[in-house]
Design a protein around this motif. Structure first.
Motif, PDB file in Angstrom:
ATOM      1  N   SER A  96       0.835  -1.196   0.000  1.00  0.00           N
ATOM      2  CA  SER A  96       0.000   0.000   0.000  1.00  0.00           C
ATOM      3  C   SER A  96       0.871   1.247   0.000  1.00  0.00           C
ATOM      4  CB  SER A  96      -0.924   0.010   1.216  1.00  0.00           C
ATOM      5  OG  SER A  96      -1.552   1.275   1.354  1.00  0.00           O
ATOM      6  N   LEU A  97       0.785   2.020  -1.058  1.00  0.00           N
ATOM      7  CA  LEU A  97       1.491   3.299  -1.123  1.00  0.00           C
ATOM      8  C   LEU A  97       0.966   4.246  -0.051  1.00  0.00           C
ATOM      9  CD1 LEU A  97       3.364   5.375  -2.491  1.00  0.00           C
ATOM     10  CD2 LEU A  97       1.497   5.864  -4.087  1.00  0.00           C
ATOM     11  N   LYS A  98      -0.335   4.195   0.191  1.00  0.00           N
ATOM     12  CA  LYS A  98      -0.945   5.106   1.163  1.00  0.00           C
ATOM     13  C   LYS A  98      -0.456   4.832   2.580  1.00  0.00           C
ATOM     14  CE  LYS A  98      -4.973   5.889  -1.743  1.00  0.00           C
ATOM     15  NZ  LYS A  98      -6.419   5.671  -1.949  1.00  0.00           N
ATOM     16  N   SER A  99      -0.247   3.563   2.913  1.00  0.00           N
ATOM     17  CA  SER A  99       0.303   3.237   4.231  1.00  0.00           C
ATOM     18  C   SER A  99       1.711   3.788   4.378  1.00  0.00           C
ATOM     19  CB  SER A  99       0.317   1.717   4.451  1.00  0.00           C
ATOM     20  OG  SER A  99      -0.745   1.302   5.270  1.00  0.00           O
ATOM     21  N   GLN A 100       2.501   3.660   3.312  1.00  0.00           N
ATOM     22  CA  GLN A 100       3.865   4.179   3.349  1.00  0.00           C
ATOM     23  C   GLN A 100       3.864   5.699   3.476  1.00  0.00           C
ATOM     24  OE1 GLN A 100       6.542   2.192   3.601  1.00  0.00           O
ATOM     25  NE2 GLN A 100       5.143   0.448   3.540  1.00  0.00           N
ATOM     26  N   GLU A 101       2.935   6.358   2.800  1.00  0.00           N
ATOM     27  CA  GLU A 101       2.848   7.824   2.879  1.00  0.00           C
ATOM     28  C   GLU A 101       2.404   8.269   4.270  1.00  0.00           C
ATOM     29  OE1 GLU A 101       1.848   8.842  -1.802  1.00  0.00           O
ATOM     30  OE2 GLU A 101       0.207   8.550  -0.378  1.00  0.00           O
ATOM     31  N   LEU A 102       1.448   7.560   4.862  1.00  0.00           N
ATOM     32  CA  LEU A 102       1.026   7.894   6.225  1.00  0.00           C
ATOM     33  C   LEU A 102       2.166   7.672   7.211  1.00  0.00           C
ATOM     34  CD1 LEU A 102      -2.584   6.356   6.316  1.00  0.00           C
ATOM     35  CD2 LEU A 102      -1.961   8.775   6.147  1.00  0.00           C
ATOM     36  N   THR A 103       2.943   6.603   6.982  1.00  0.00           N
ATOM     37  CA  THR A 103       4.102   6.334   7.829  1.00  0.00           C
ATOM     38  C   THR A 103       5.117   7.464   7.726  1.00  0.00           C
ATOM     39  OG1 THR A 103       3.825   3.936   7.607  1.00  0.00           O
ATOM     40  CG2 THR A 103       5.993   4.723   8.300  1.00  0.00           C
ATOM     41  N   ALA A 104       5.368   7.927   6.503  1.00  0.00           N
ATOM     42  CA  ALA A 104       6.314   9.031   6.295  1.00  0.00           C
ATOM     43  C   ALA A 104       5.830  10.300   6.986  1.00  0.00           C
ATOM     44  CB  ALA A 104       6.503   9.275   4.802  1.00  0.00           C
ATOM     45  N   ILE A 105       4.520  10.535   6.969  1.00  0.00           N
ATOM     46  CA  ILE A 105       3.963  11.739   7.594  1.00  0.00           C
ATOM     47  C   ILE A 105       4.183  11.715   9.101  1.00  0.00           C
ATOM     48  CG2 ILE A 105       1.824  12.971   8.139  1.00  0.00           C
ATOM     49  CD1 ILE A 105       0.812  12.199   5.346  1.00  0.00           C
ATOM     50  N   PHE A 106       3.810  10.590   9.754  1.00  0.00           N
ATOM     51  CA  PHE A 106       3.948  10.589  11.215  1.00  0.00           C
ATOM     52  C   PHE A 106       5.416  10.560  11.639  1.00  0.00           C
ATOM     53  CE2 PHE A 106       3.808   5.781  11.272  1.00  0.00           C
ATOM     54  CZ  PHE A 106       4.893   5.550  12.104  1.00  0.00           C
ATOM     55  N   LEU A 107       6.282   9.936  10.819  1.00  0.00           N
ATOM     56  CA  LEU A 107       7.709   9.945  11.141  1.00  0.00           C
ATOM     57  C   LEU A 107       8.296  11.346  11.008  1.00  0.00           C
ATOM     58  CD1 LEU A 107       8.966   6.654   9.448  1.00  0.00           C
ATOM     59  CD2 LEU A 107       8.987   7.171  11.894  1.00  0.00           C
ATOM     60  N   ALA A 108       7.898  12.073   9.962  1.00  0.00           N
ATOM     61  CA  ALA A 108       8.392  13.437   9.757  1.00  0.00           C
ATOM     62  C   ALA A 108       7.941  14.349  10.898  1.00  0.00           C
ATOM     63  CB  ALA A 108       7.903  13.975   8.415  1.00  0.00           C
ATOM     64  N   VAL A 109       6.673  14.214  11.299  1.00  0.00           N
ATOM     65  CA  VAL A 109       6.160  15.022  12.402  1.00  0.00           C
ATOM     66  C   VAL A 109       6.856  14.654  13.705  1.00  0.00           C
ATOM     67  CG1 VAL A 109       4.117  15.566  13.776  1.00  0.00           C
ATOM     68  CG2 VAL A 109       3.913  15.358  11.303  1.00  0.00           C
ATOM     69  N   ARG A 110       7.060  13.356  13.924  1.00  0.00           N
ATOM     70  CA  ARG A 110       7.726  12.920  15.159  1.00  0.00           C
ATOM     71  C   ARG A 110       9.177  13.375  15.197  1.00  0.00           C
ATOM     72  NH1 ARG A 110       6.784   6.829  16.796  1.00  0.00           N
ATOM     73  NH2 ARG A 110       8.492   6.344  15.359  1.00  0.00           N
ATOM     74  N   LEU A 111       9.832  13.389  14.032  1.00  0.00           N
ATOM     75  CA  LEU A 111      11.205  13.876  13.975  1.00  0.00           C
ATOM     76  C   LEU A 111      11.275  15.350  14.345  1.00  0.00           C
ATOM     77  CD1 LEU A 111      12.959  12.225  10.885  1.00  0.00           C
ATOM     78  CD2 LEU A 111      13.740  12.242  13.253  1.00  0.00           C
ATOM     79  N   TYR A 112      10.336  16.134  13.797  1.00  0.00           N
ATOM     80  CA  TYR A 112      10.294  17.556  14.147  1.00  0.00           C
ATOM     81  C   TYR A 112      10.127  17.728  15.660  1.00  0.00           C
ATOM     82  CZ  TYR A 112       8.266  22.113  15.055  1.00  0.00           C
ATOM     83  OH  TYR A 112       7.992  23.341  15.595  1.00  0.00           O
ATOM     84  N   CYS A 113       9.179  16.973  16.223  1.00  0.00           N
ATOM     85  CA  CYS A 113       8.938  17.068  17.667  1.00  0.00           C
ATOM     86  C   CYS A 113      10.180  16.650  18.460  1.00  0.00           C
ATOM     87  CB  CYS A 113       7.746  16.205  18.058  1.00  0.00           C
ATOM     88  SG  CYS A 113       6.158  16.798  17.413  1.00  0.00           S
ATOM     89  N   LYS A 122      -6.584  -1.741  -5.812  1.00  0.00           N
ATOM     90  CA  LYS A 122      -6.729  -2.418  -4.515  1.00  0.00           C
ATOM     91  C   LYS A 122      -6.399  -1.498  -3.345  1.00  0.00           C
ATOM     92  CE  LYS A 122      -7.585  -6.334  -6.633  1.00  0.00           C
ATOM     93  NZ  LYS A 122      -8.961  -6.889  -6.656  1.00  0.00           N
ATOM     94  N   ASP A 123      -5.553  -0.500  -3.602  1.00  0.00           N
ATOM     95  CA  ASP A 123      -5.145   0.441  -2.557  1.00  0.00           C
ATOM     96  C   ASP A 123      -6.154   1.588  -2.517  1.00  0.00           C
ATOM     97  OD1 ASP A 123      -3.651   1.547  -0.547  1.00  0.00           O
ATOM     98  OD2 ASP A 123      -2.029   2.270  -1.844  1.00  0.00           O
ATOM     99  N   ASN A 124      -7.385   1.274  -2.139  1.00  0.00           N
ATOM    100  CA  ASN A 124      -8.484   2.224  -2.262  1.00  0.00           C
ATOM    101  C   ASN A 124      -8.958   2.807  -0.930  1.00  0.00           C
ATOM    102  OD1 ASN A 124      -9.681  -0.041  -1.215  1.00  0.00           O
ATOM    103  ND2 ASN A 124     -11.009  -0.443  -2.966  1.00  0.00           N
ATOM    104  N   PHE A 125      -8.131   2.693   0.104  1.00  0.00           N
ATOM    105  CA  PHE A 125      -8.463   3.297   1.402  1.00  0.00           C
ATOM    106  C   PHE A 125      -8.202   4.803   1.319  1.00  0.00           C
ATOM    107  CE2 PHE A 125      -7.870   4.617   5.751  1.00  0.00           C
ATOM    108  CZ  PHE A 125      -8.741   3.837   6.477  1.00  0.00           C
ATOM    109  N   LYS A 126      -9.171   5.623   1.706  1.00  0.00           N
ATOM    110  CA  LYS A 126      -9.020   7.072   1.655  1.00  0.00           C
ATOM    111  C   LYS A 126      -8.182   7.552   2.845  1.00  0.00           C
ATOM    112  CE  LYS A 126     -11.788   7.214  -1.886  1.00  0.00           C
ATOM    113  NZ  LYS A 126     -11.251   7.417  -3.252  1.00  0.00           N
ATOM    114  N   SER A 127      -7.059   8.178   2.548  1.00  0.00           N
ATOM    115  CA  SER A 127      -6.151   8.610   3.610  1.00  0.00           C
ATOM    116  C   SER A 127      -6.790   9.594   4.573  1.00  0.00           C
ATOM    117  CB  SER A 127      -4.884   9.235   3.007  1.00  0.00           C
ATOM    118  OG  SER A 127      -4.164   8.285   2.247  1.00  0.00           O
TER     119      SER A 127
END
Length: 272
Positions: free
Chosen positions: A77-94, A133-138
């Motif tokens: 899932s590309l969307k899972s990877q993108e969500l992972t990148a988002i929370f990691l980037a935010v956590r890194l900033y914090c 198949k990767d049809n979950f709305k982020s």
């Protein structure tokens, strides 16, 4: 003549025949038993967090092997990877503005590899990406996490924006795997490397959850008070538990498939 069933196979078949409520009860009992075992065996519970990071790194290594050697991103899932990148980037900033430590370095390495995976899926291996198949709305997870972080966040002395962002990455991490589970739900068949990767995520999140719970028990609840007051400490612990149970069902079928000698994991209807 059919060979005799192994005890593990017999137990798996018995569990499979049980109603959902019994399965849920057995899952809770198994989790408690695992926590008791870890508390008795692992004396320094900080090692559980290190182990969680190590297992996560192992899962990412399997993912990298799949993308580089098999030249396909099917089932990911590309969307899972993108969500992972988002929370990691935010956590890194914090981490940089609130509490720089070894976890900051570990998150940096994980973010770099996650961004590489996103690049591979979006560009290099785009032809094998299962977009339908990767049809979950982020925004199904981004918006609730954003709203929840505005309502419930740490009560420390840090700037209010940093506290809200900290809460946002905690909530988003708990549900970032949902698009990946949707892909597996849509395909029903999970090839080995993707199954290994998701199982590693499940184990890593269980170890992280165990680390938090055992730390709370060891400090007789004082750990929660150091996080602040109000609902935030409970939400941190709840987020750890939620992200563990989200993957619990998949991990059960993964182990069952592994014991049965099946290389390809087939998920029955209703799983994940």
């Amino acid at each position: 003549m059919k060979g005799a069933k192994t005890p593990i196979h017999a137990v798996a078949m018995w569990v499979r025949r049980q109603p959902p409520k019994v399965k849920a009860f057995l899952a809770v009992v198994s989790g408690i038993a695992a926590l008791v075992f870890l508390r008795l065996v692992v004396h320094d519970h900080d090692n559980l967090f290190v182990a969680a990071e190590a297992v996560h790194a192992l899962g990412i290594s399997v993912l990298i092997f799949k993308l580089t050697k098999e030249k396909t991103c099917a089932g990911l899932s590309l969307k899972s990877q993108e969500l992972t990148a988002i929370f990691l980037a935010v956590r890194l900033y914090c981490s940089f503005v609130m509490e720089f430590d070894i976890h900051t370095l570990l998150d940096s390495a994980t973010l770099v590899t996650t961004l590489w995976v996103i690049y591979m899926i979006r560009f290099t291996l785009k032809s094998s990406y299962m977009d339908d198949k990767d049809n979950f709305k982020s925004y199904y997870v981004l918006l609730p996490c954003a709203v929840l972080s505005l309502l419930i966040h740490p009560t420390t002395q840090h700037h209010i924006i940093n506290r809200i962002l900290w809460a946002f990455c905690v909530y988003l991490e708990a549900v970032s795997v949902l698009p990946q589970l949707r892909v597996m739900q849509n395909t029903k068949i999970v090839e080995p490397f993707t199954a290994h990767y998701v199982f590693a995520l499940g184990v890593a999140r269980f170890l992280s959850c165990a680390h938090w719970i055992l730390q709370v028990l060891d400090t007789h609840g004082r750990l929660l008070t150091t996080l602040g007051y109000g609902l935030w400490p409970s939400m941190v612990l709840l987020s750890e538990i939620v992200q563990t149970f989200i993957l619990a069902d998949f991990c059960y079928y993964y182990v069952k498939s592994l014991v049965g000698g099946q290389l390809v994991l087939r998920l029955p209807s209703g799983v994940v």
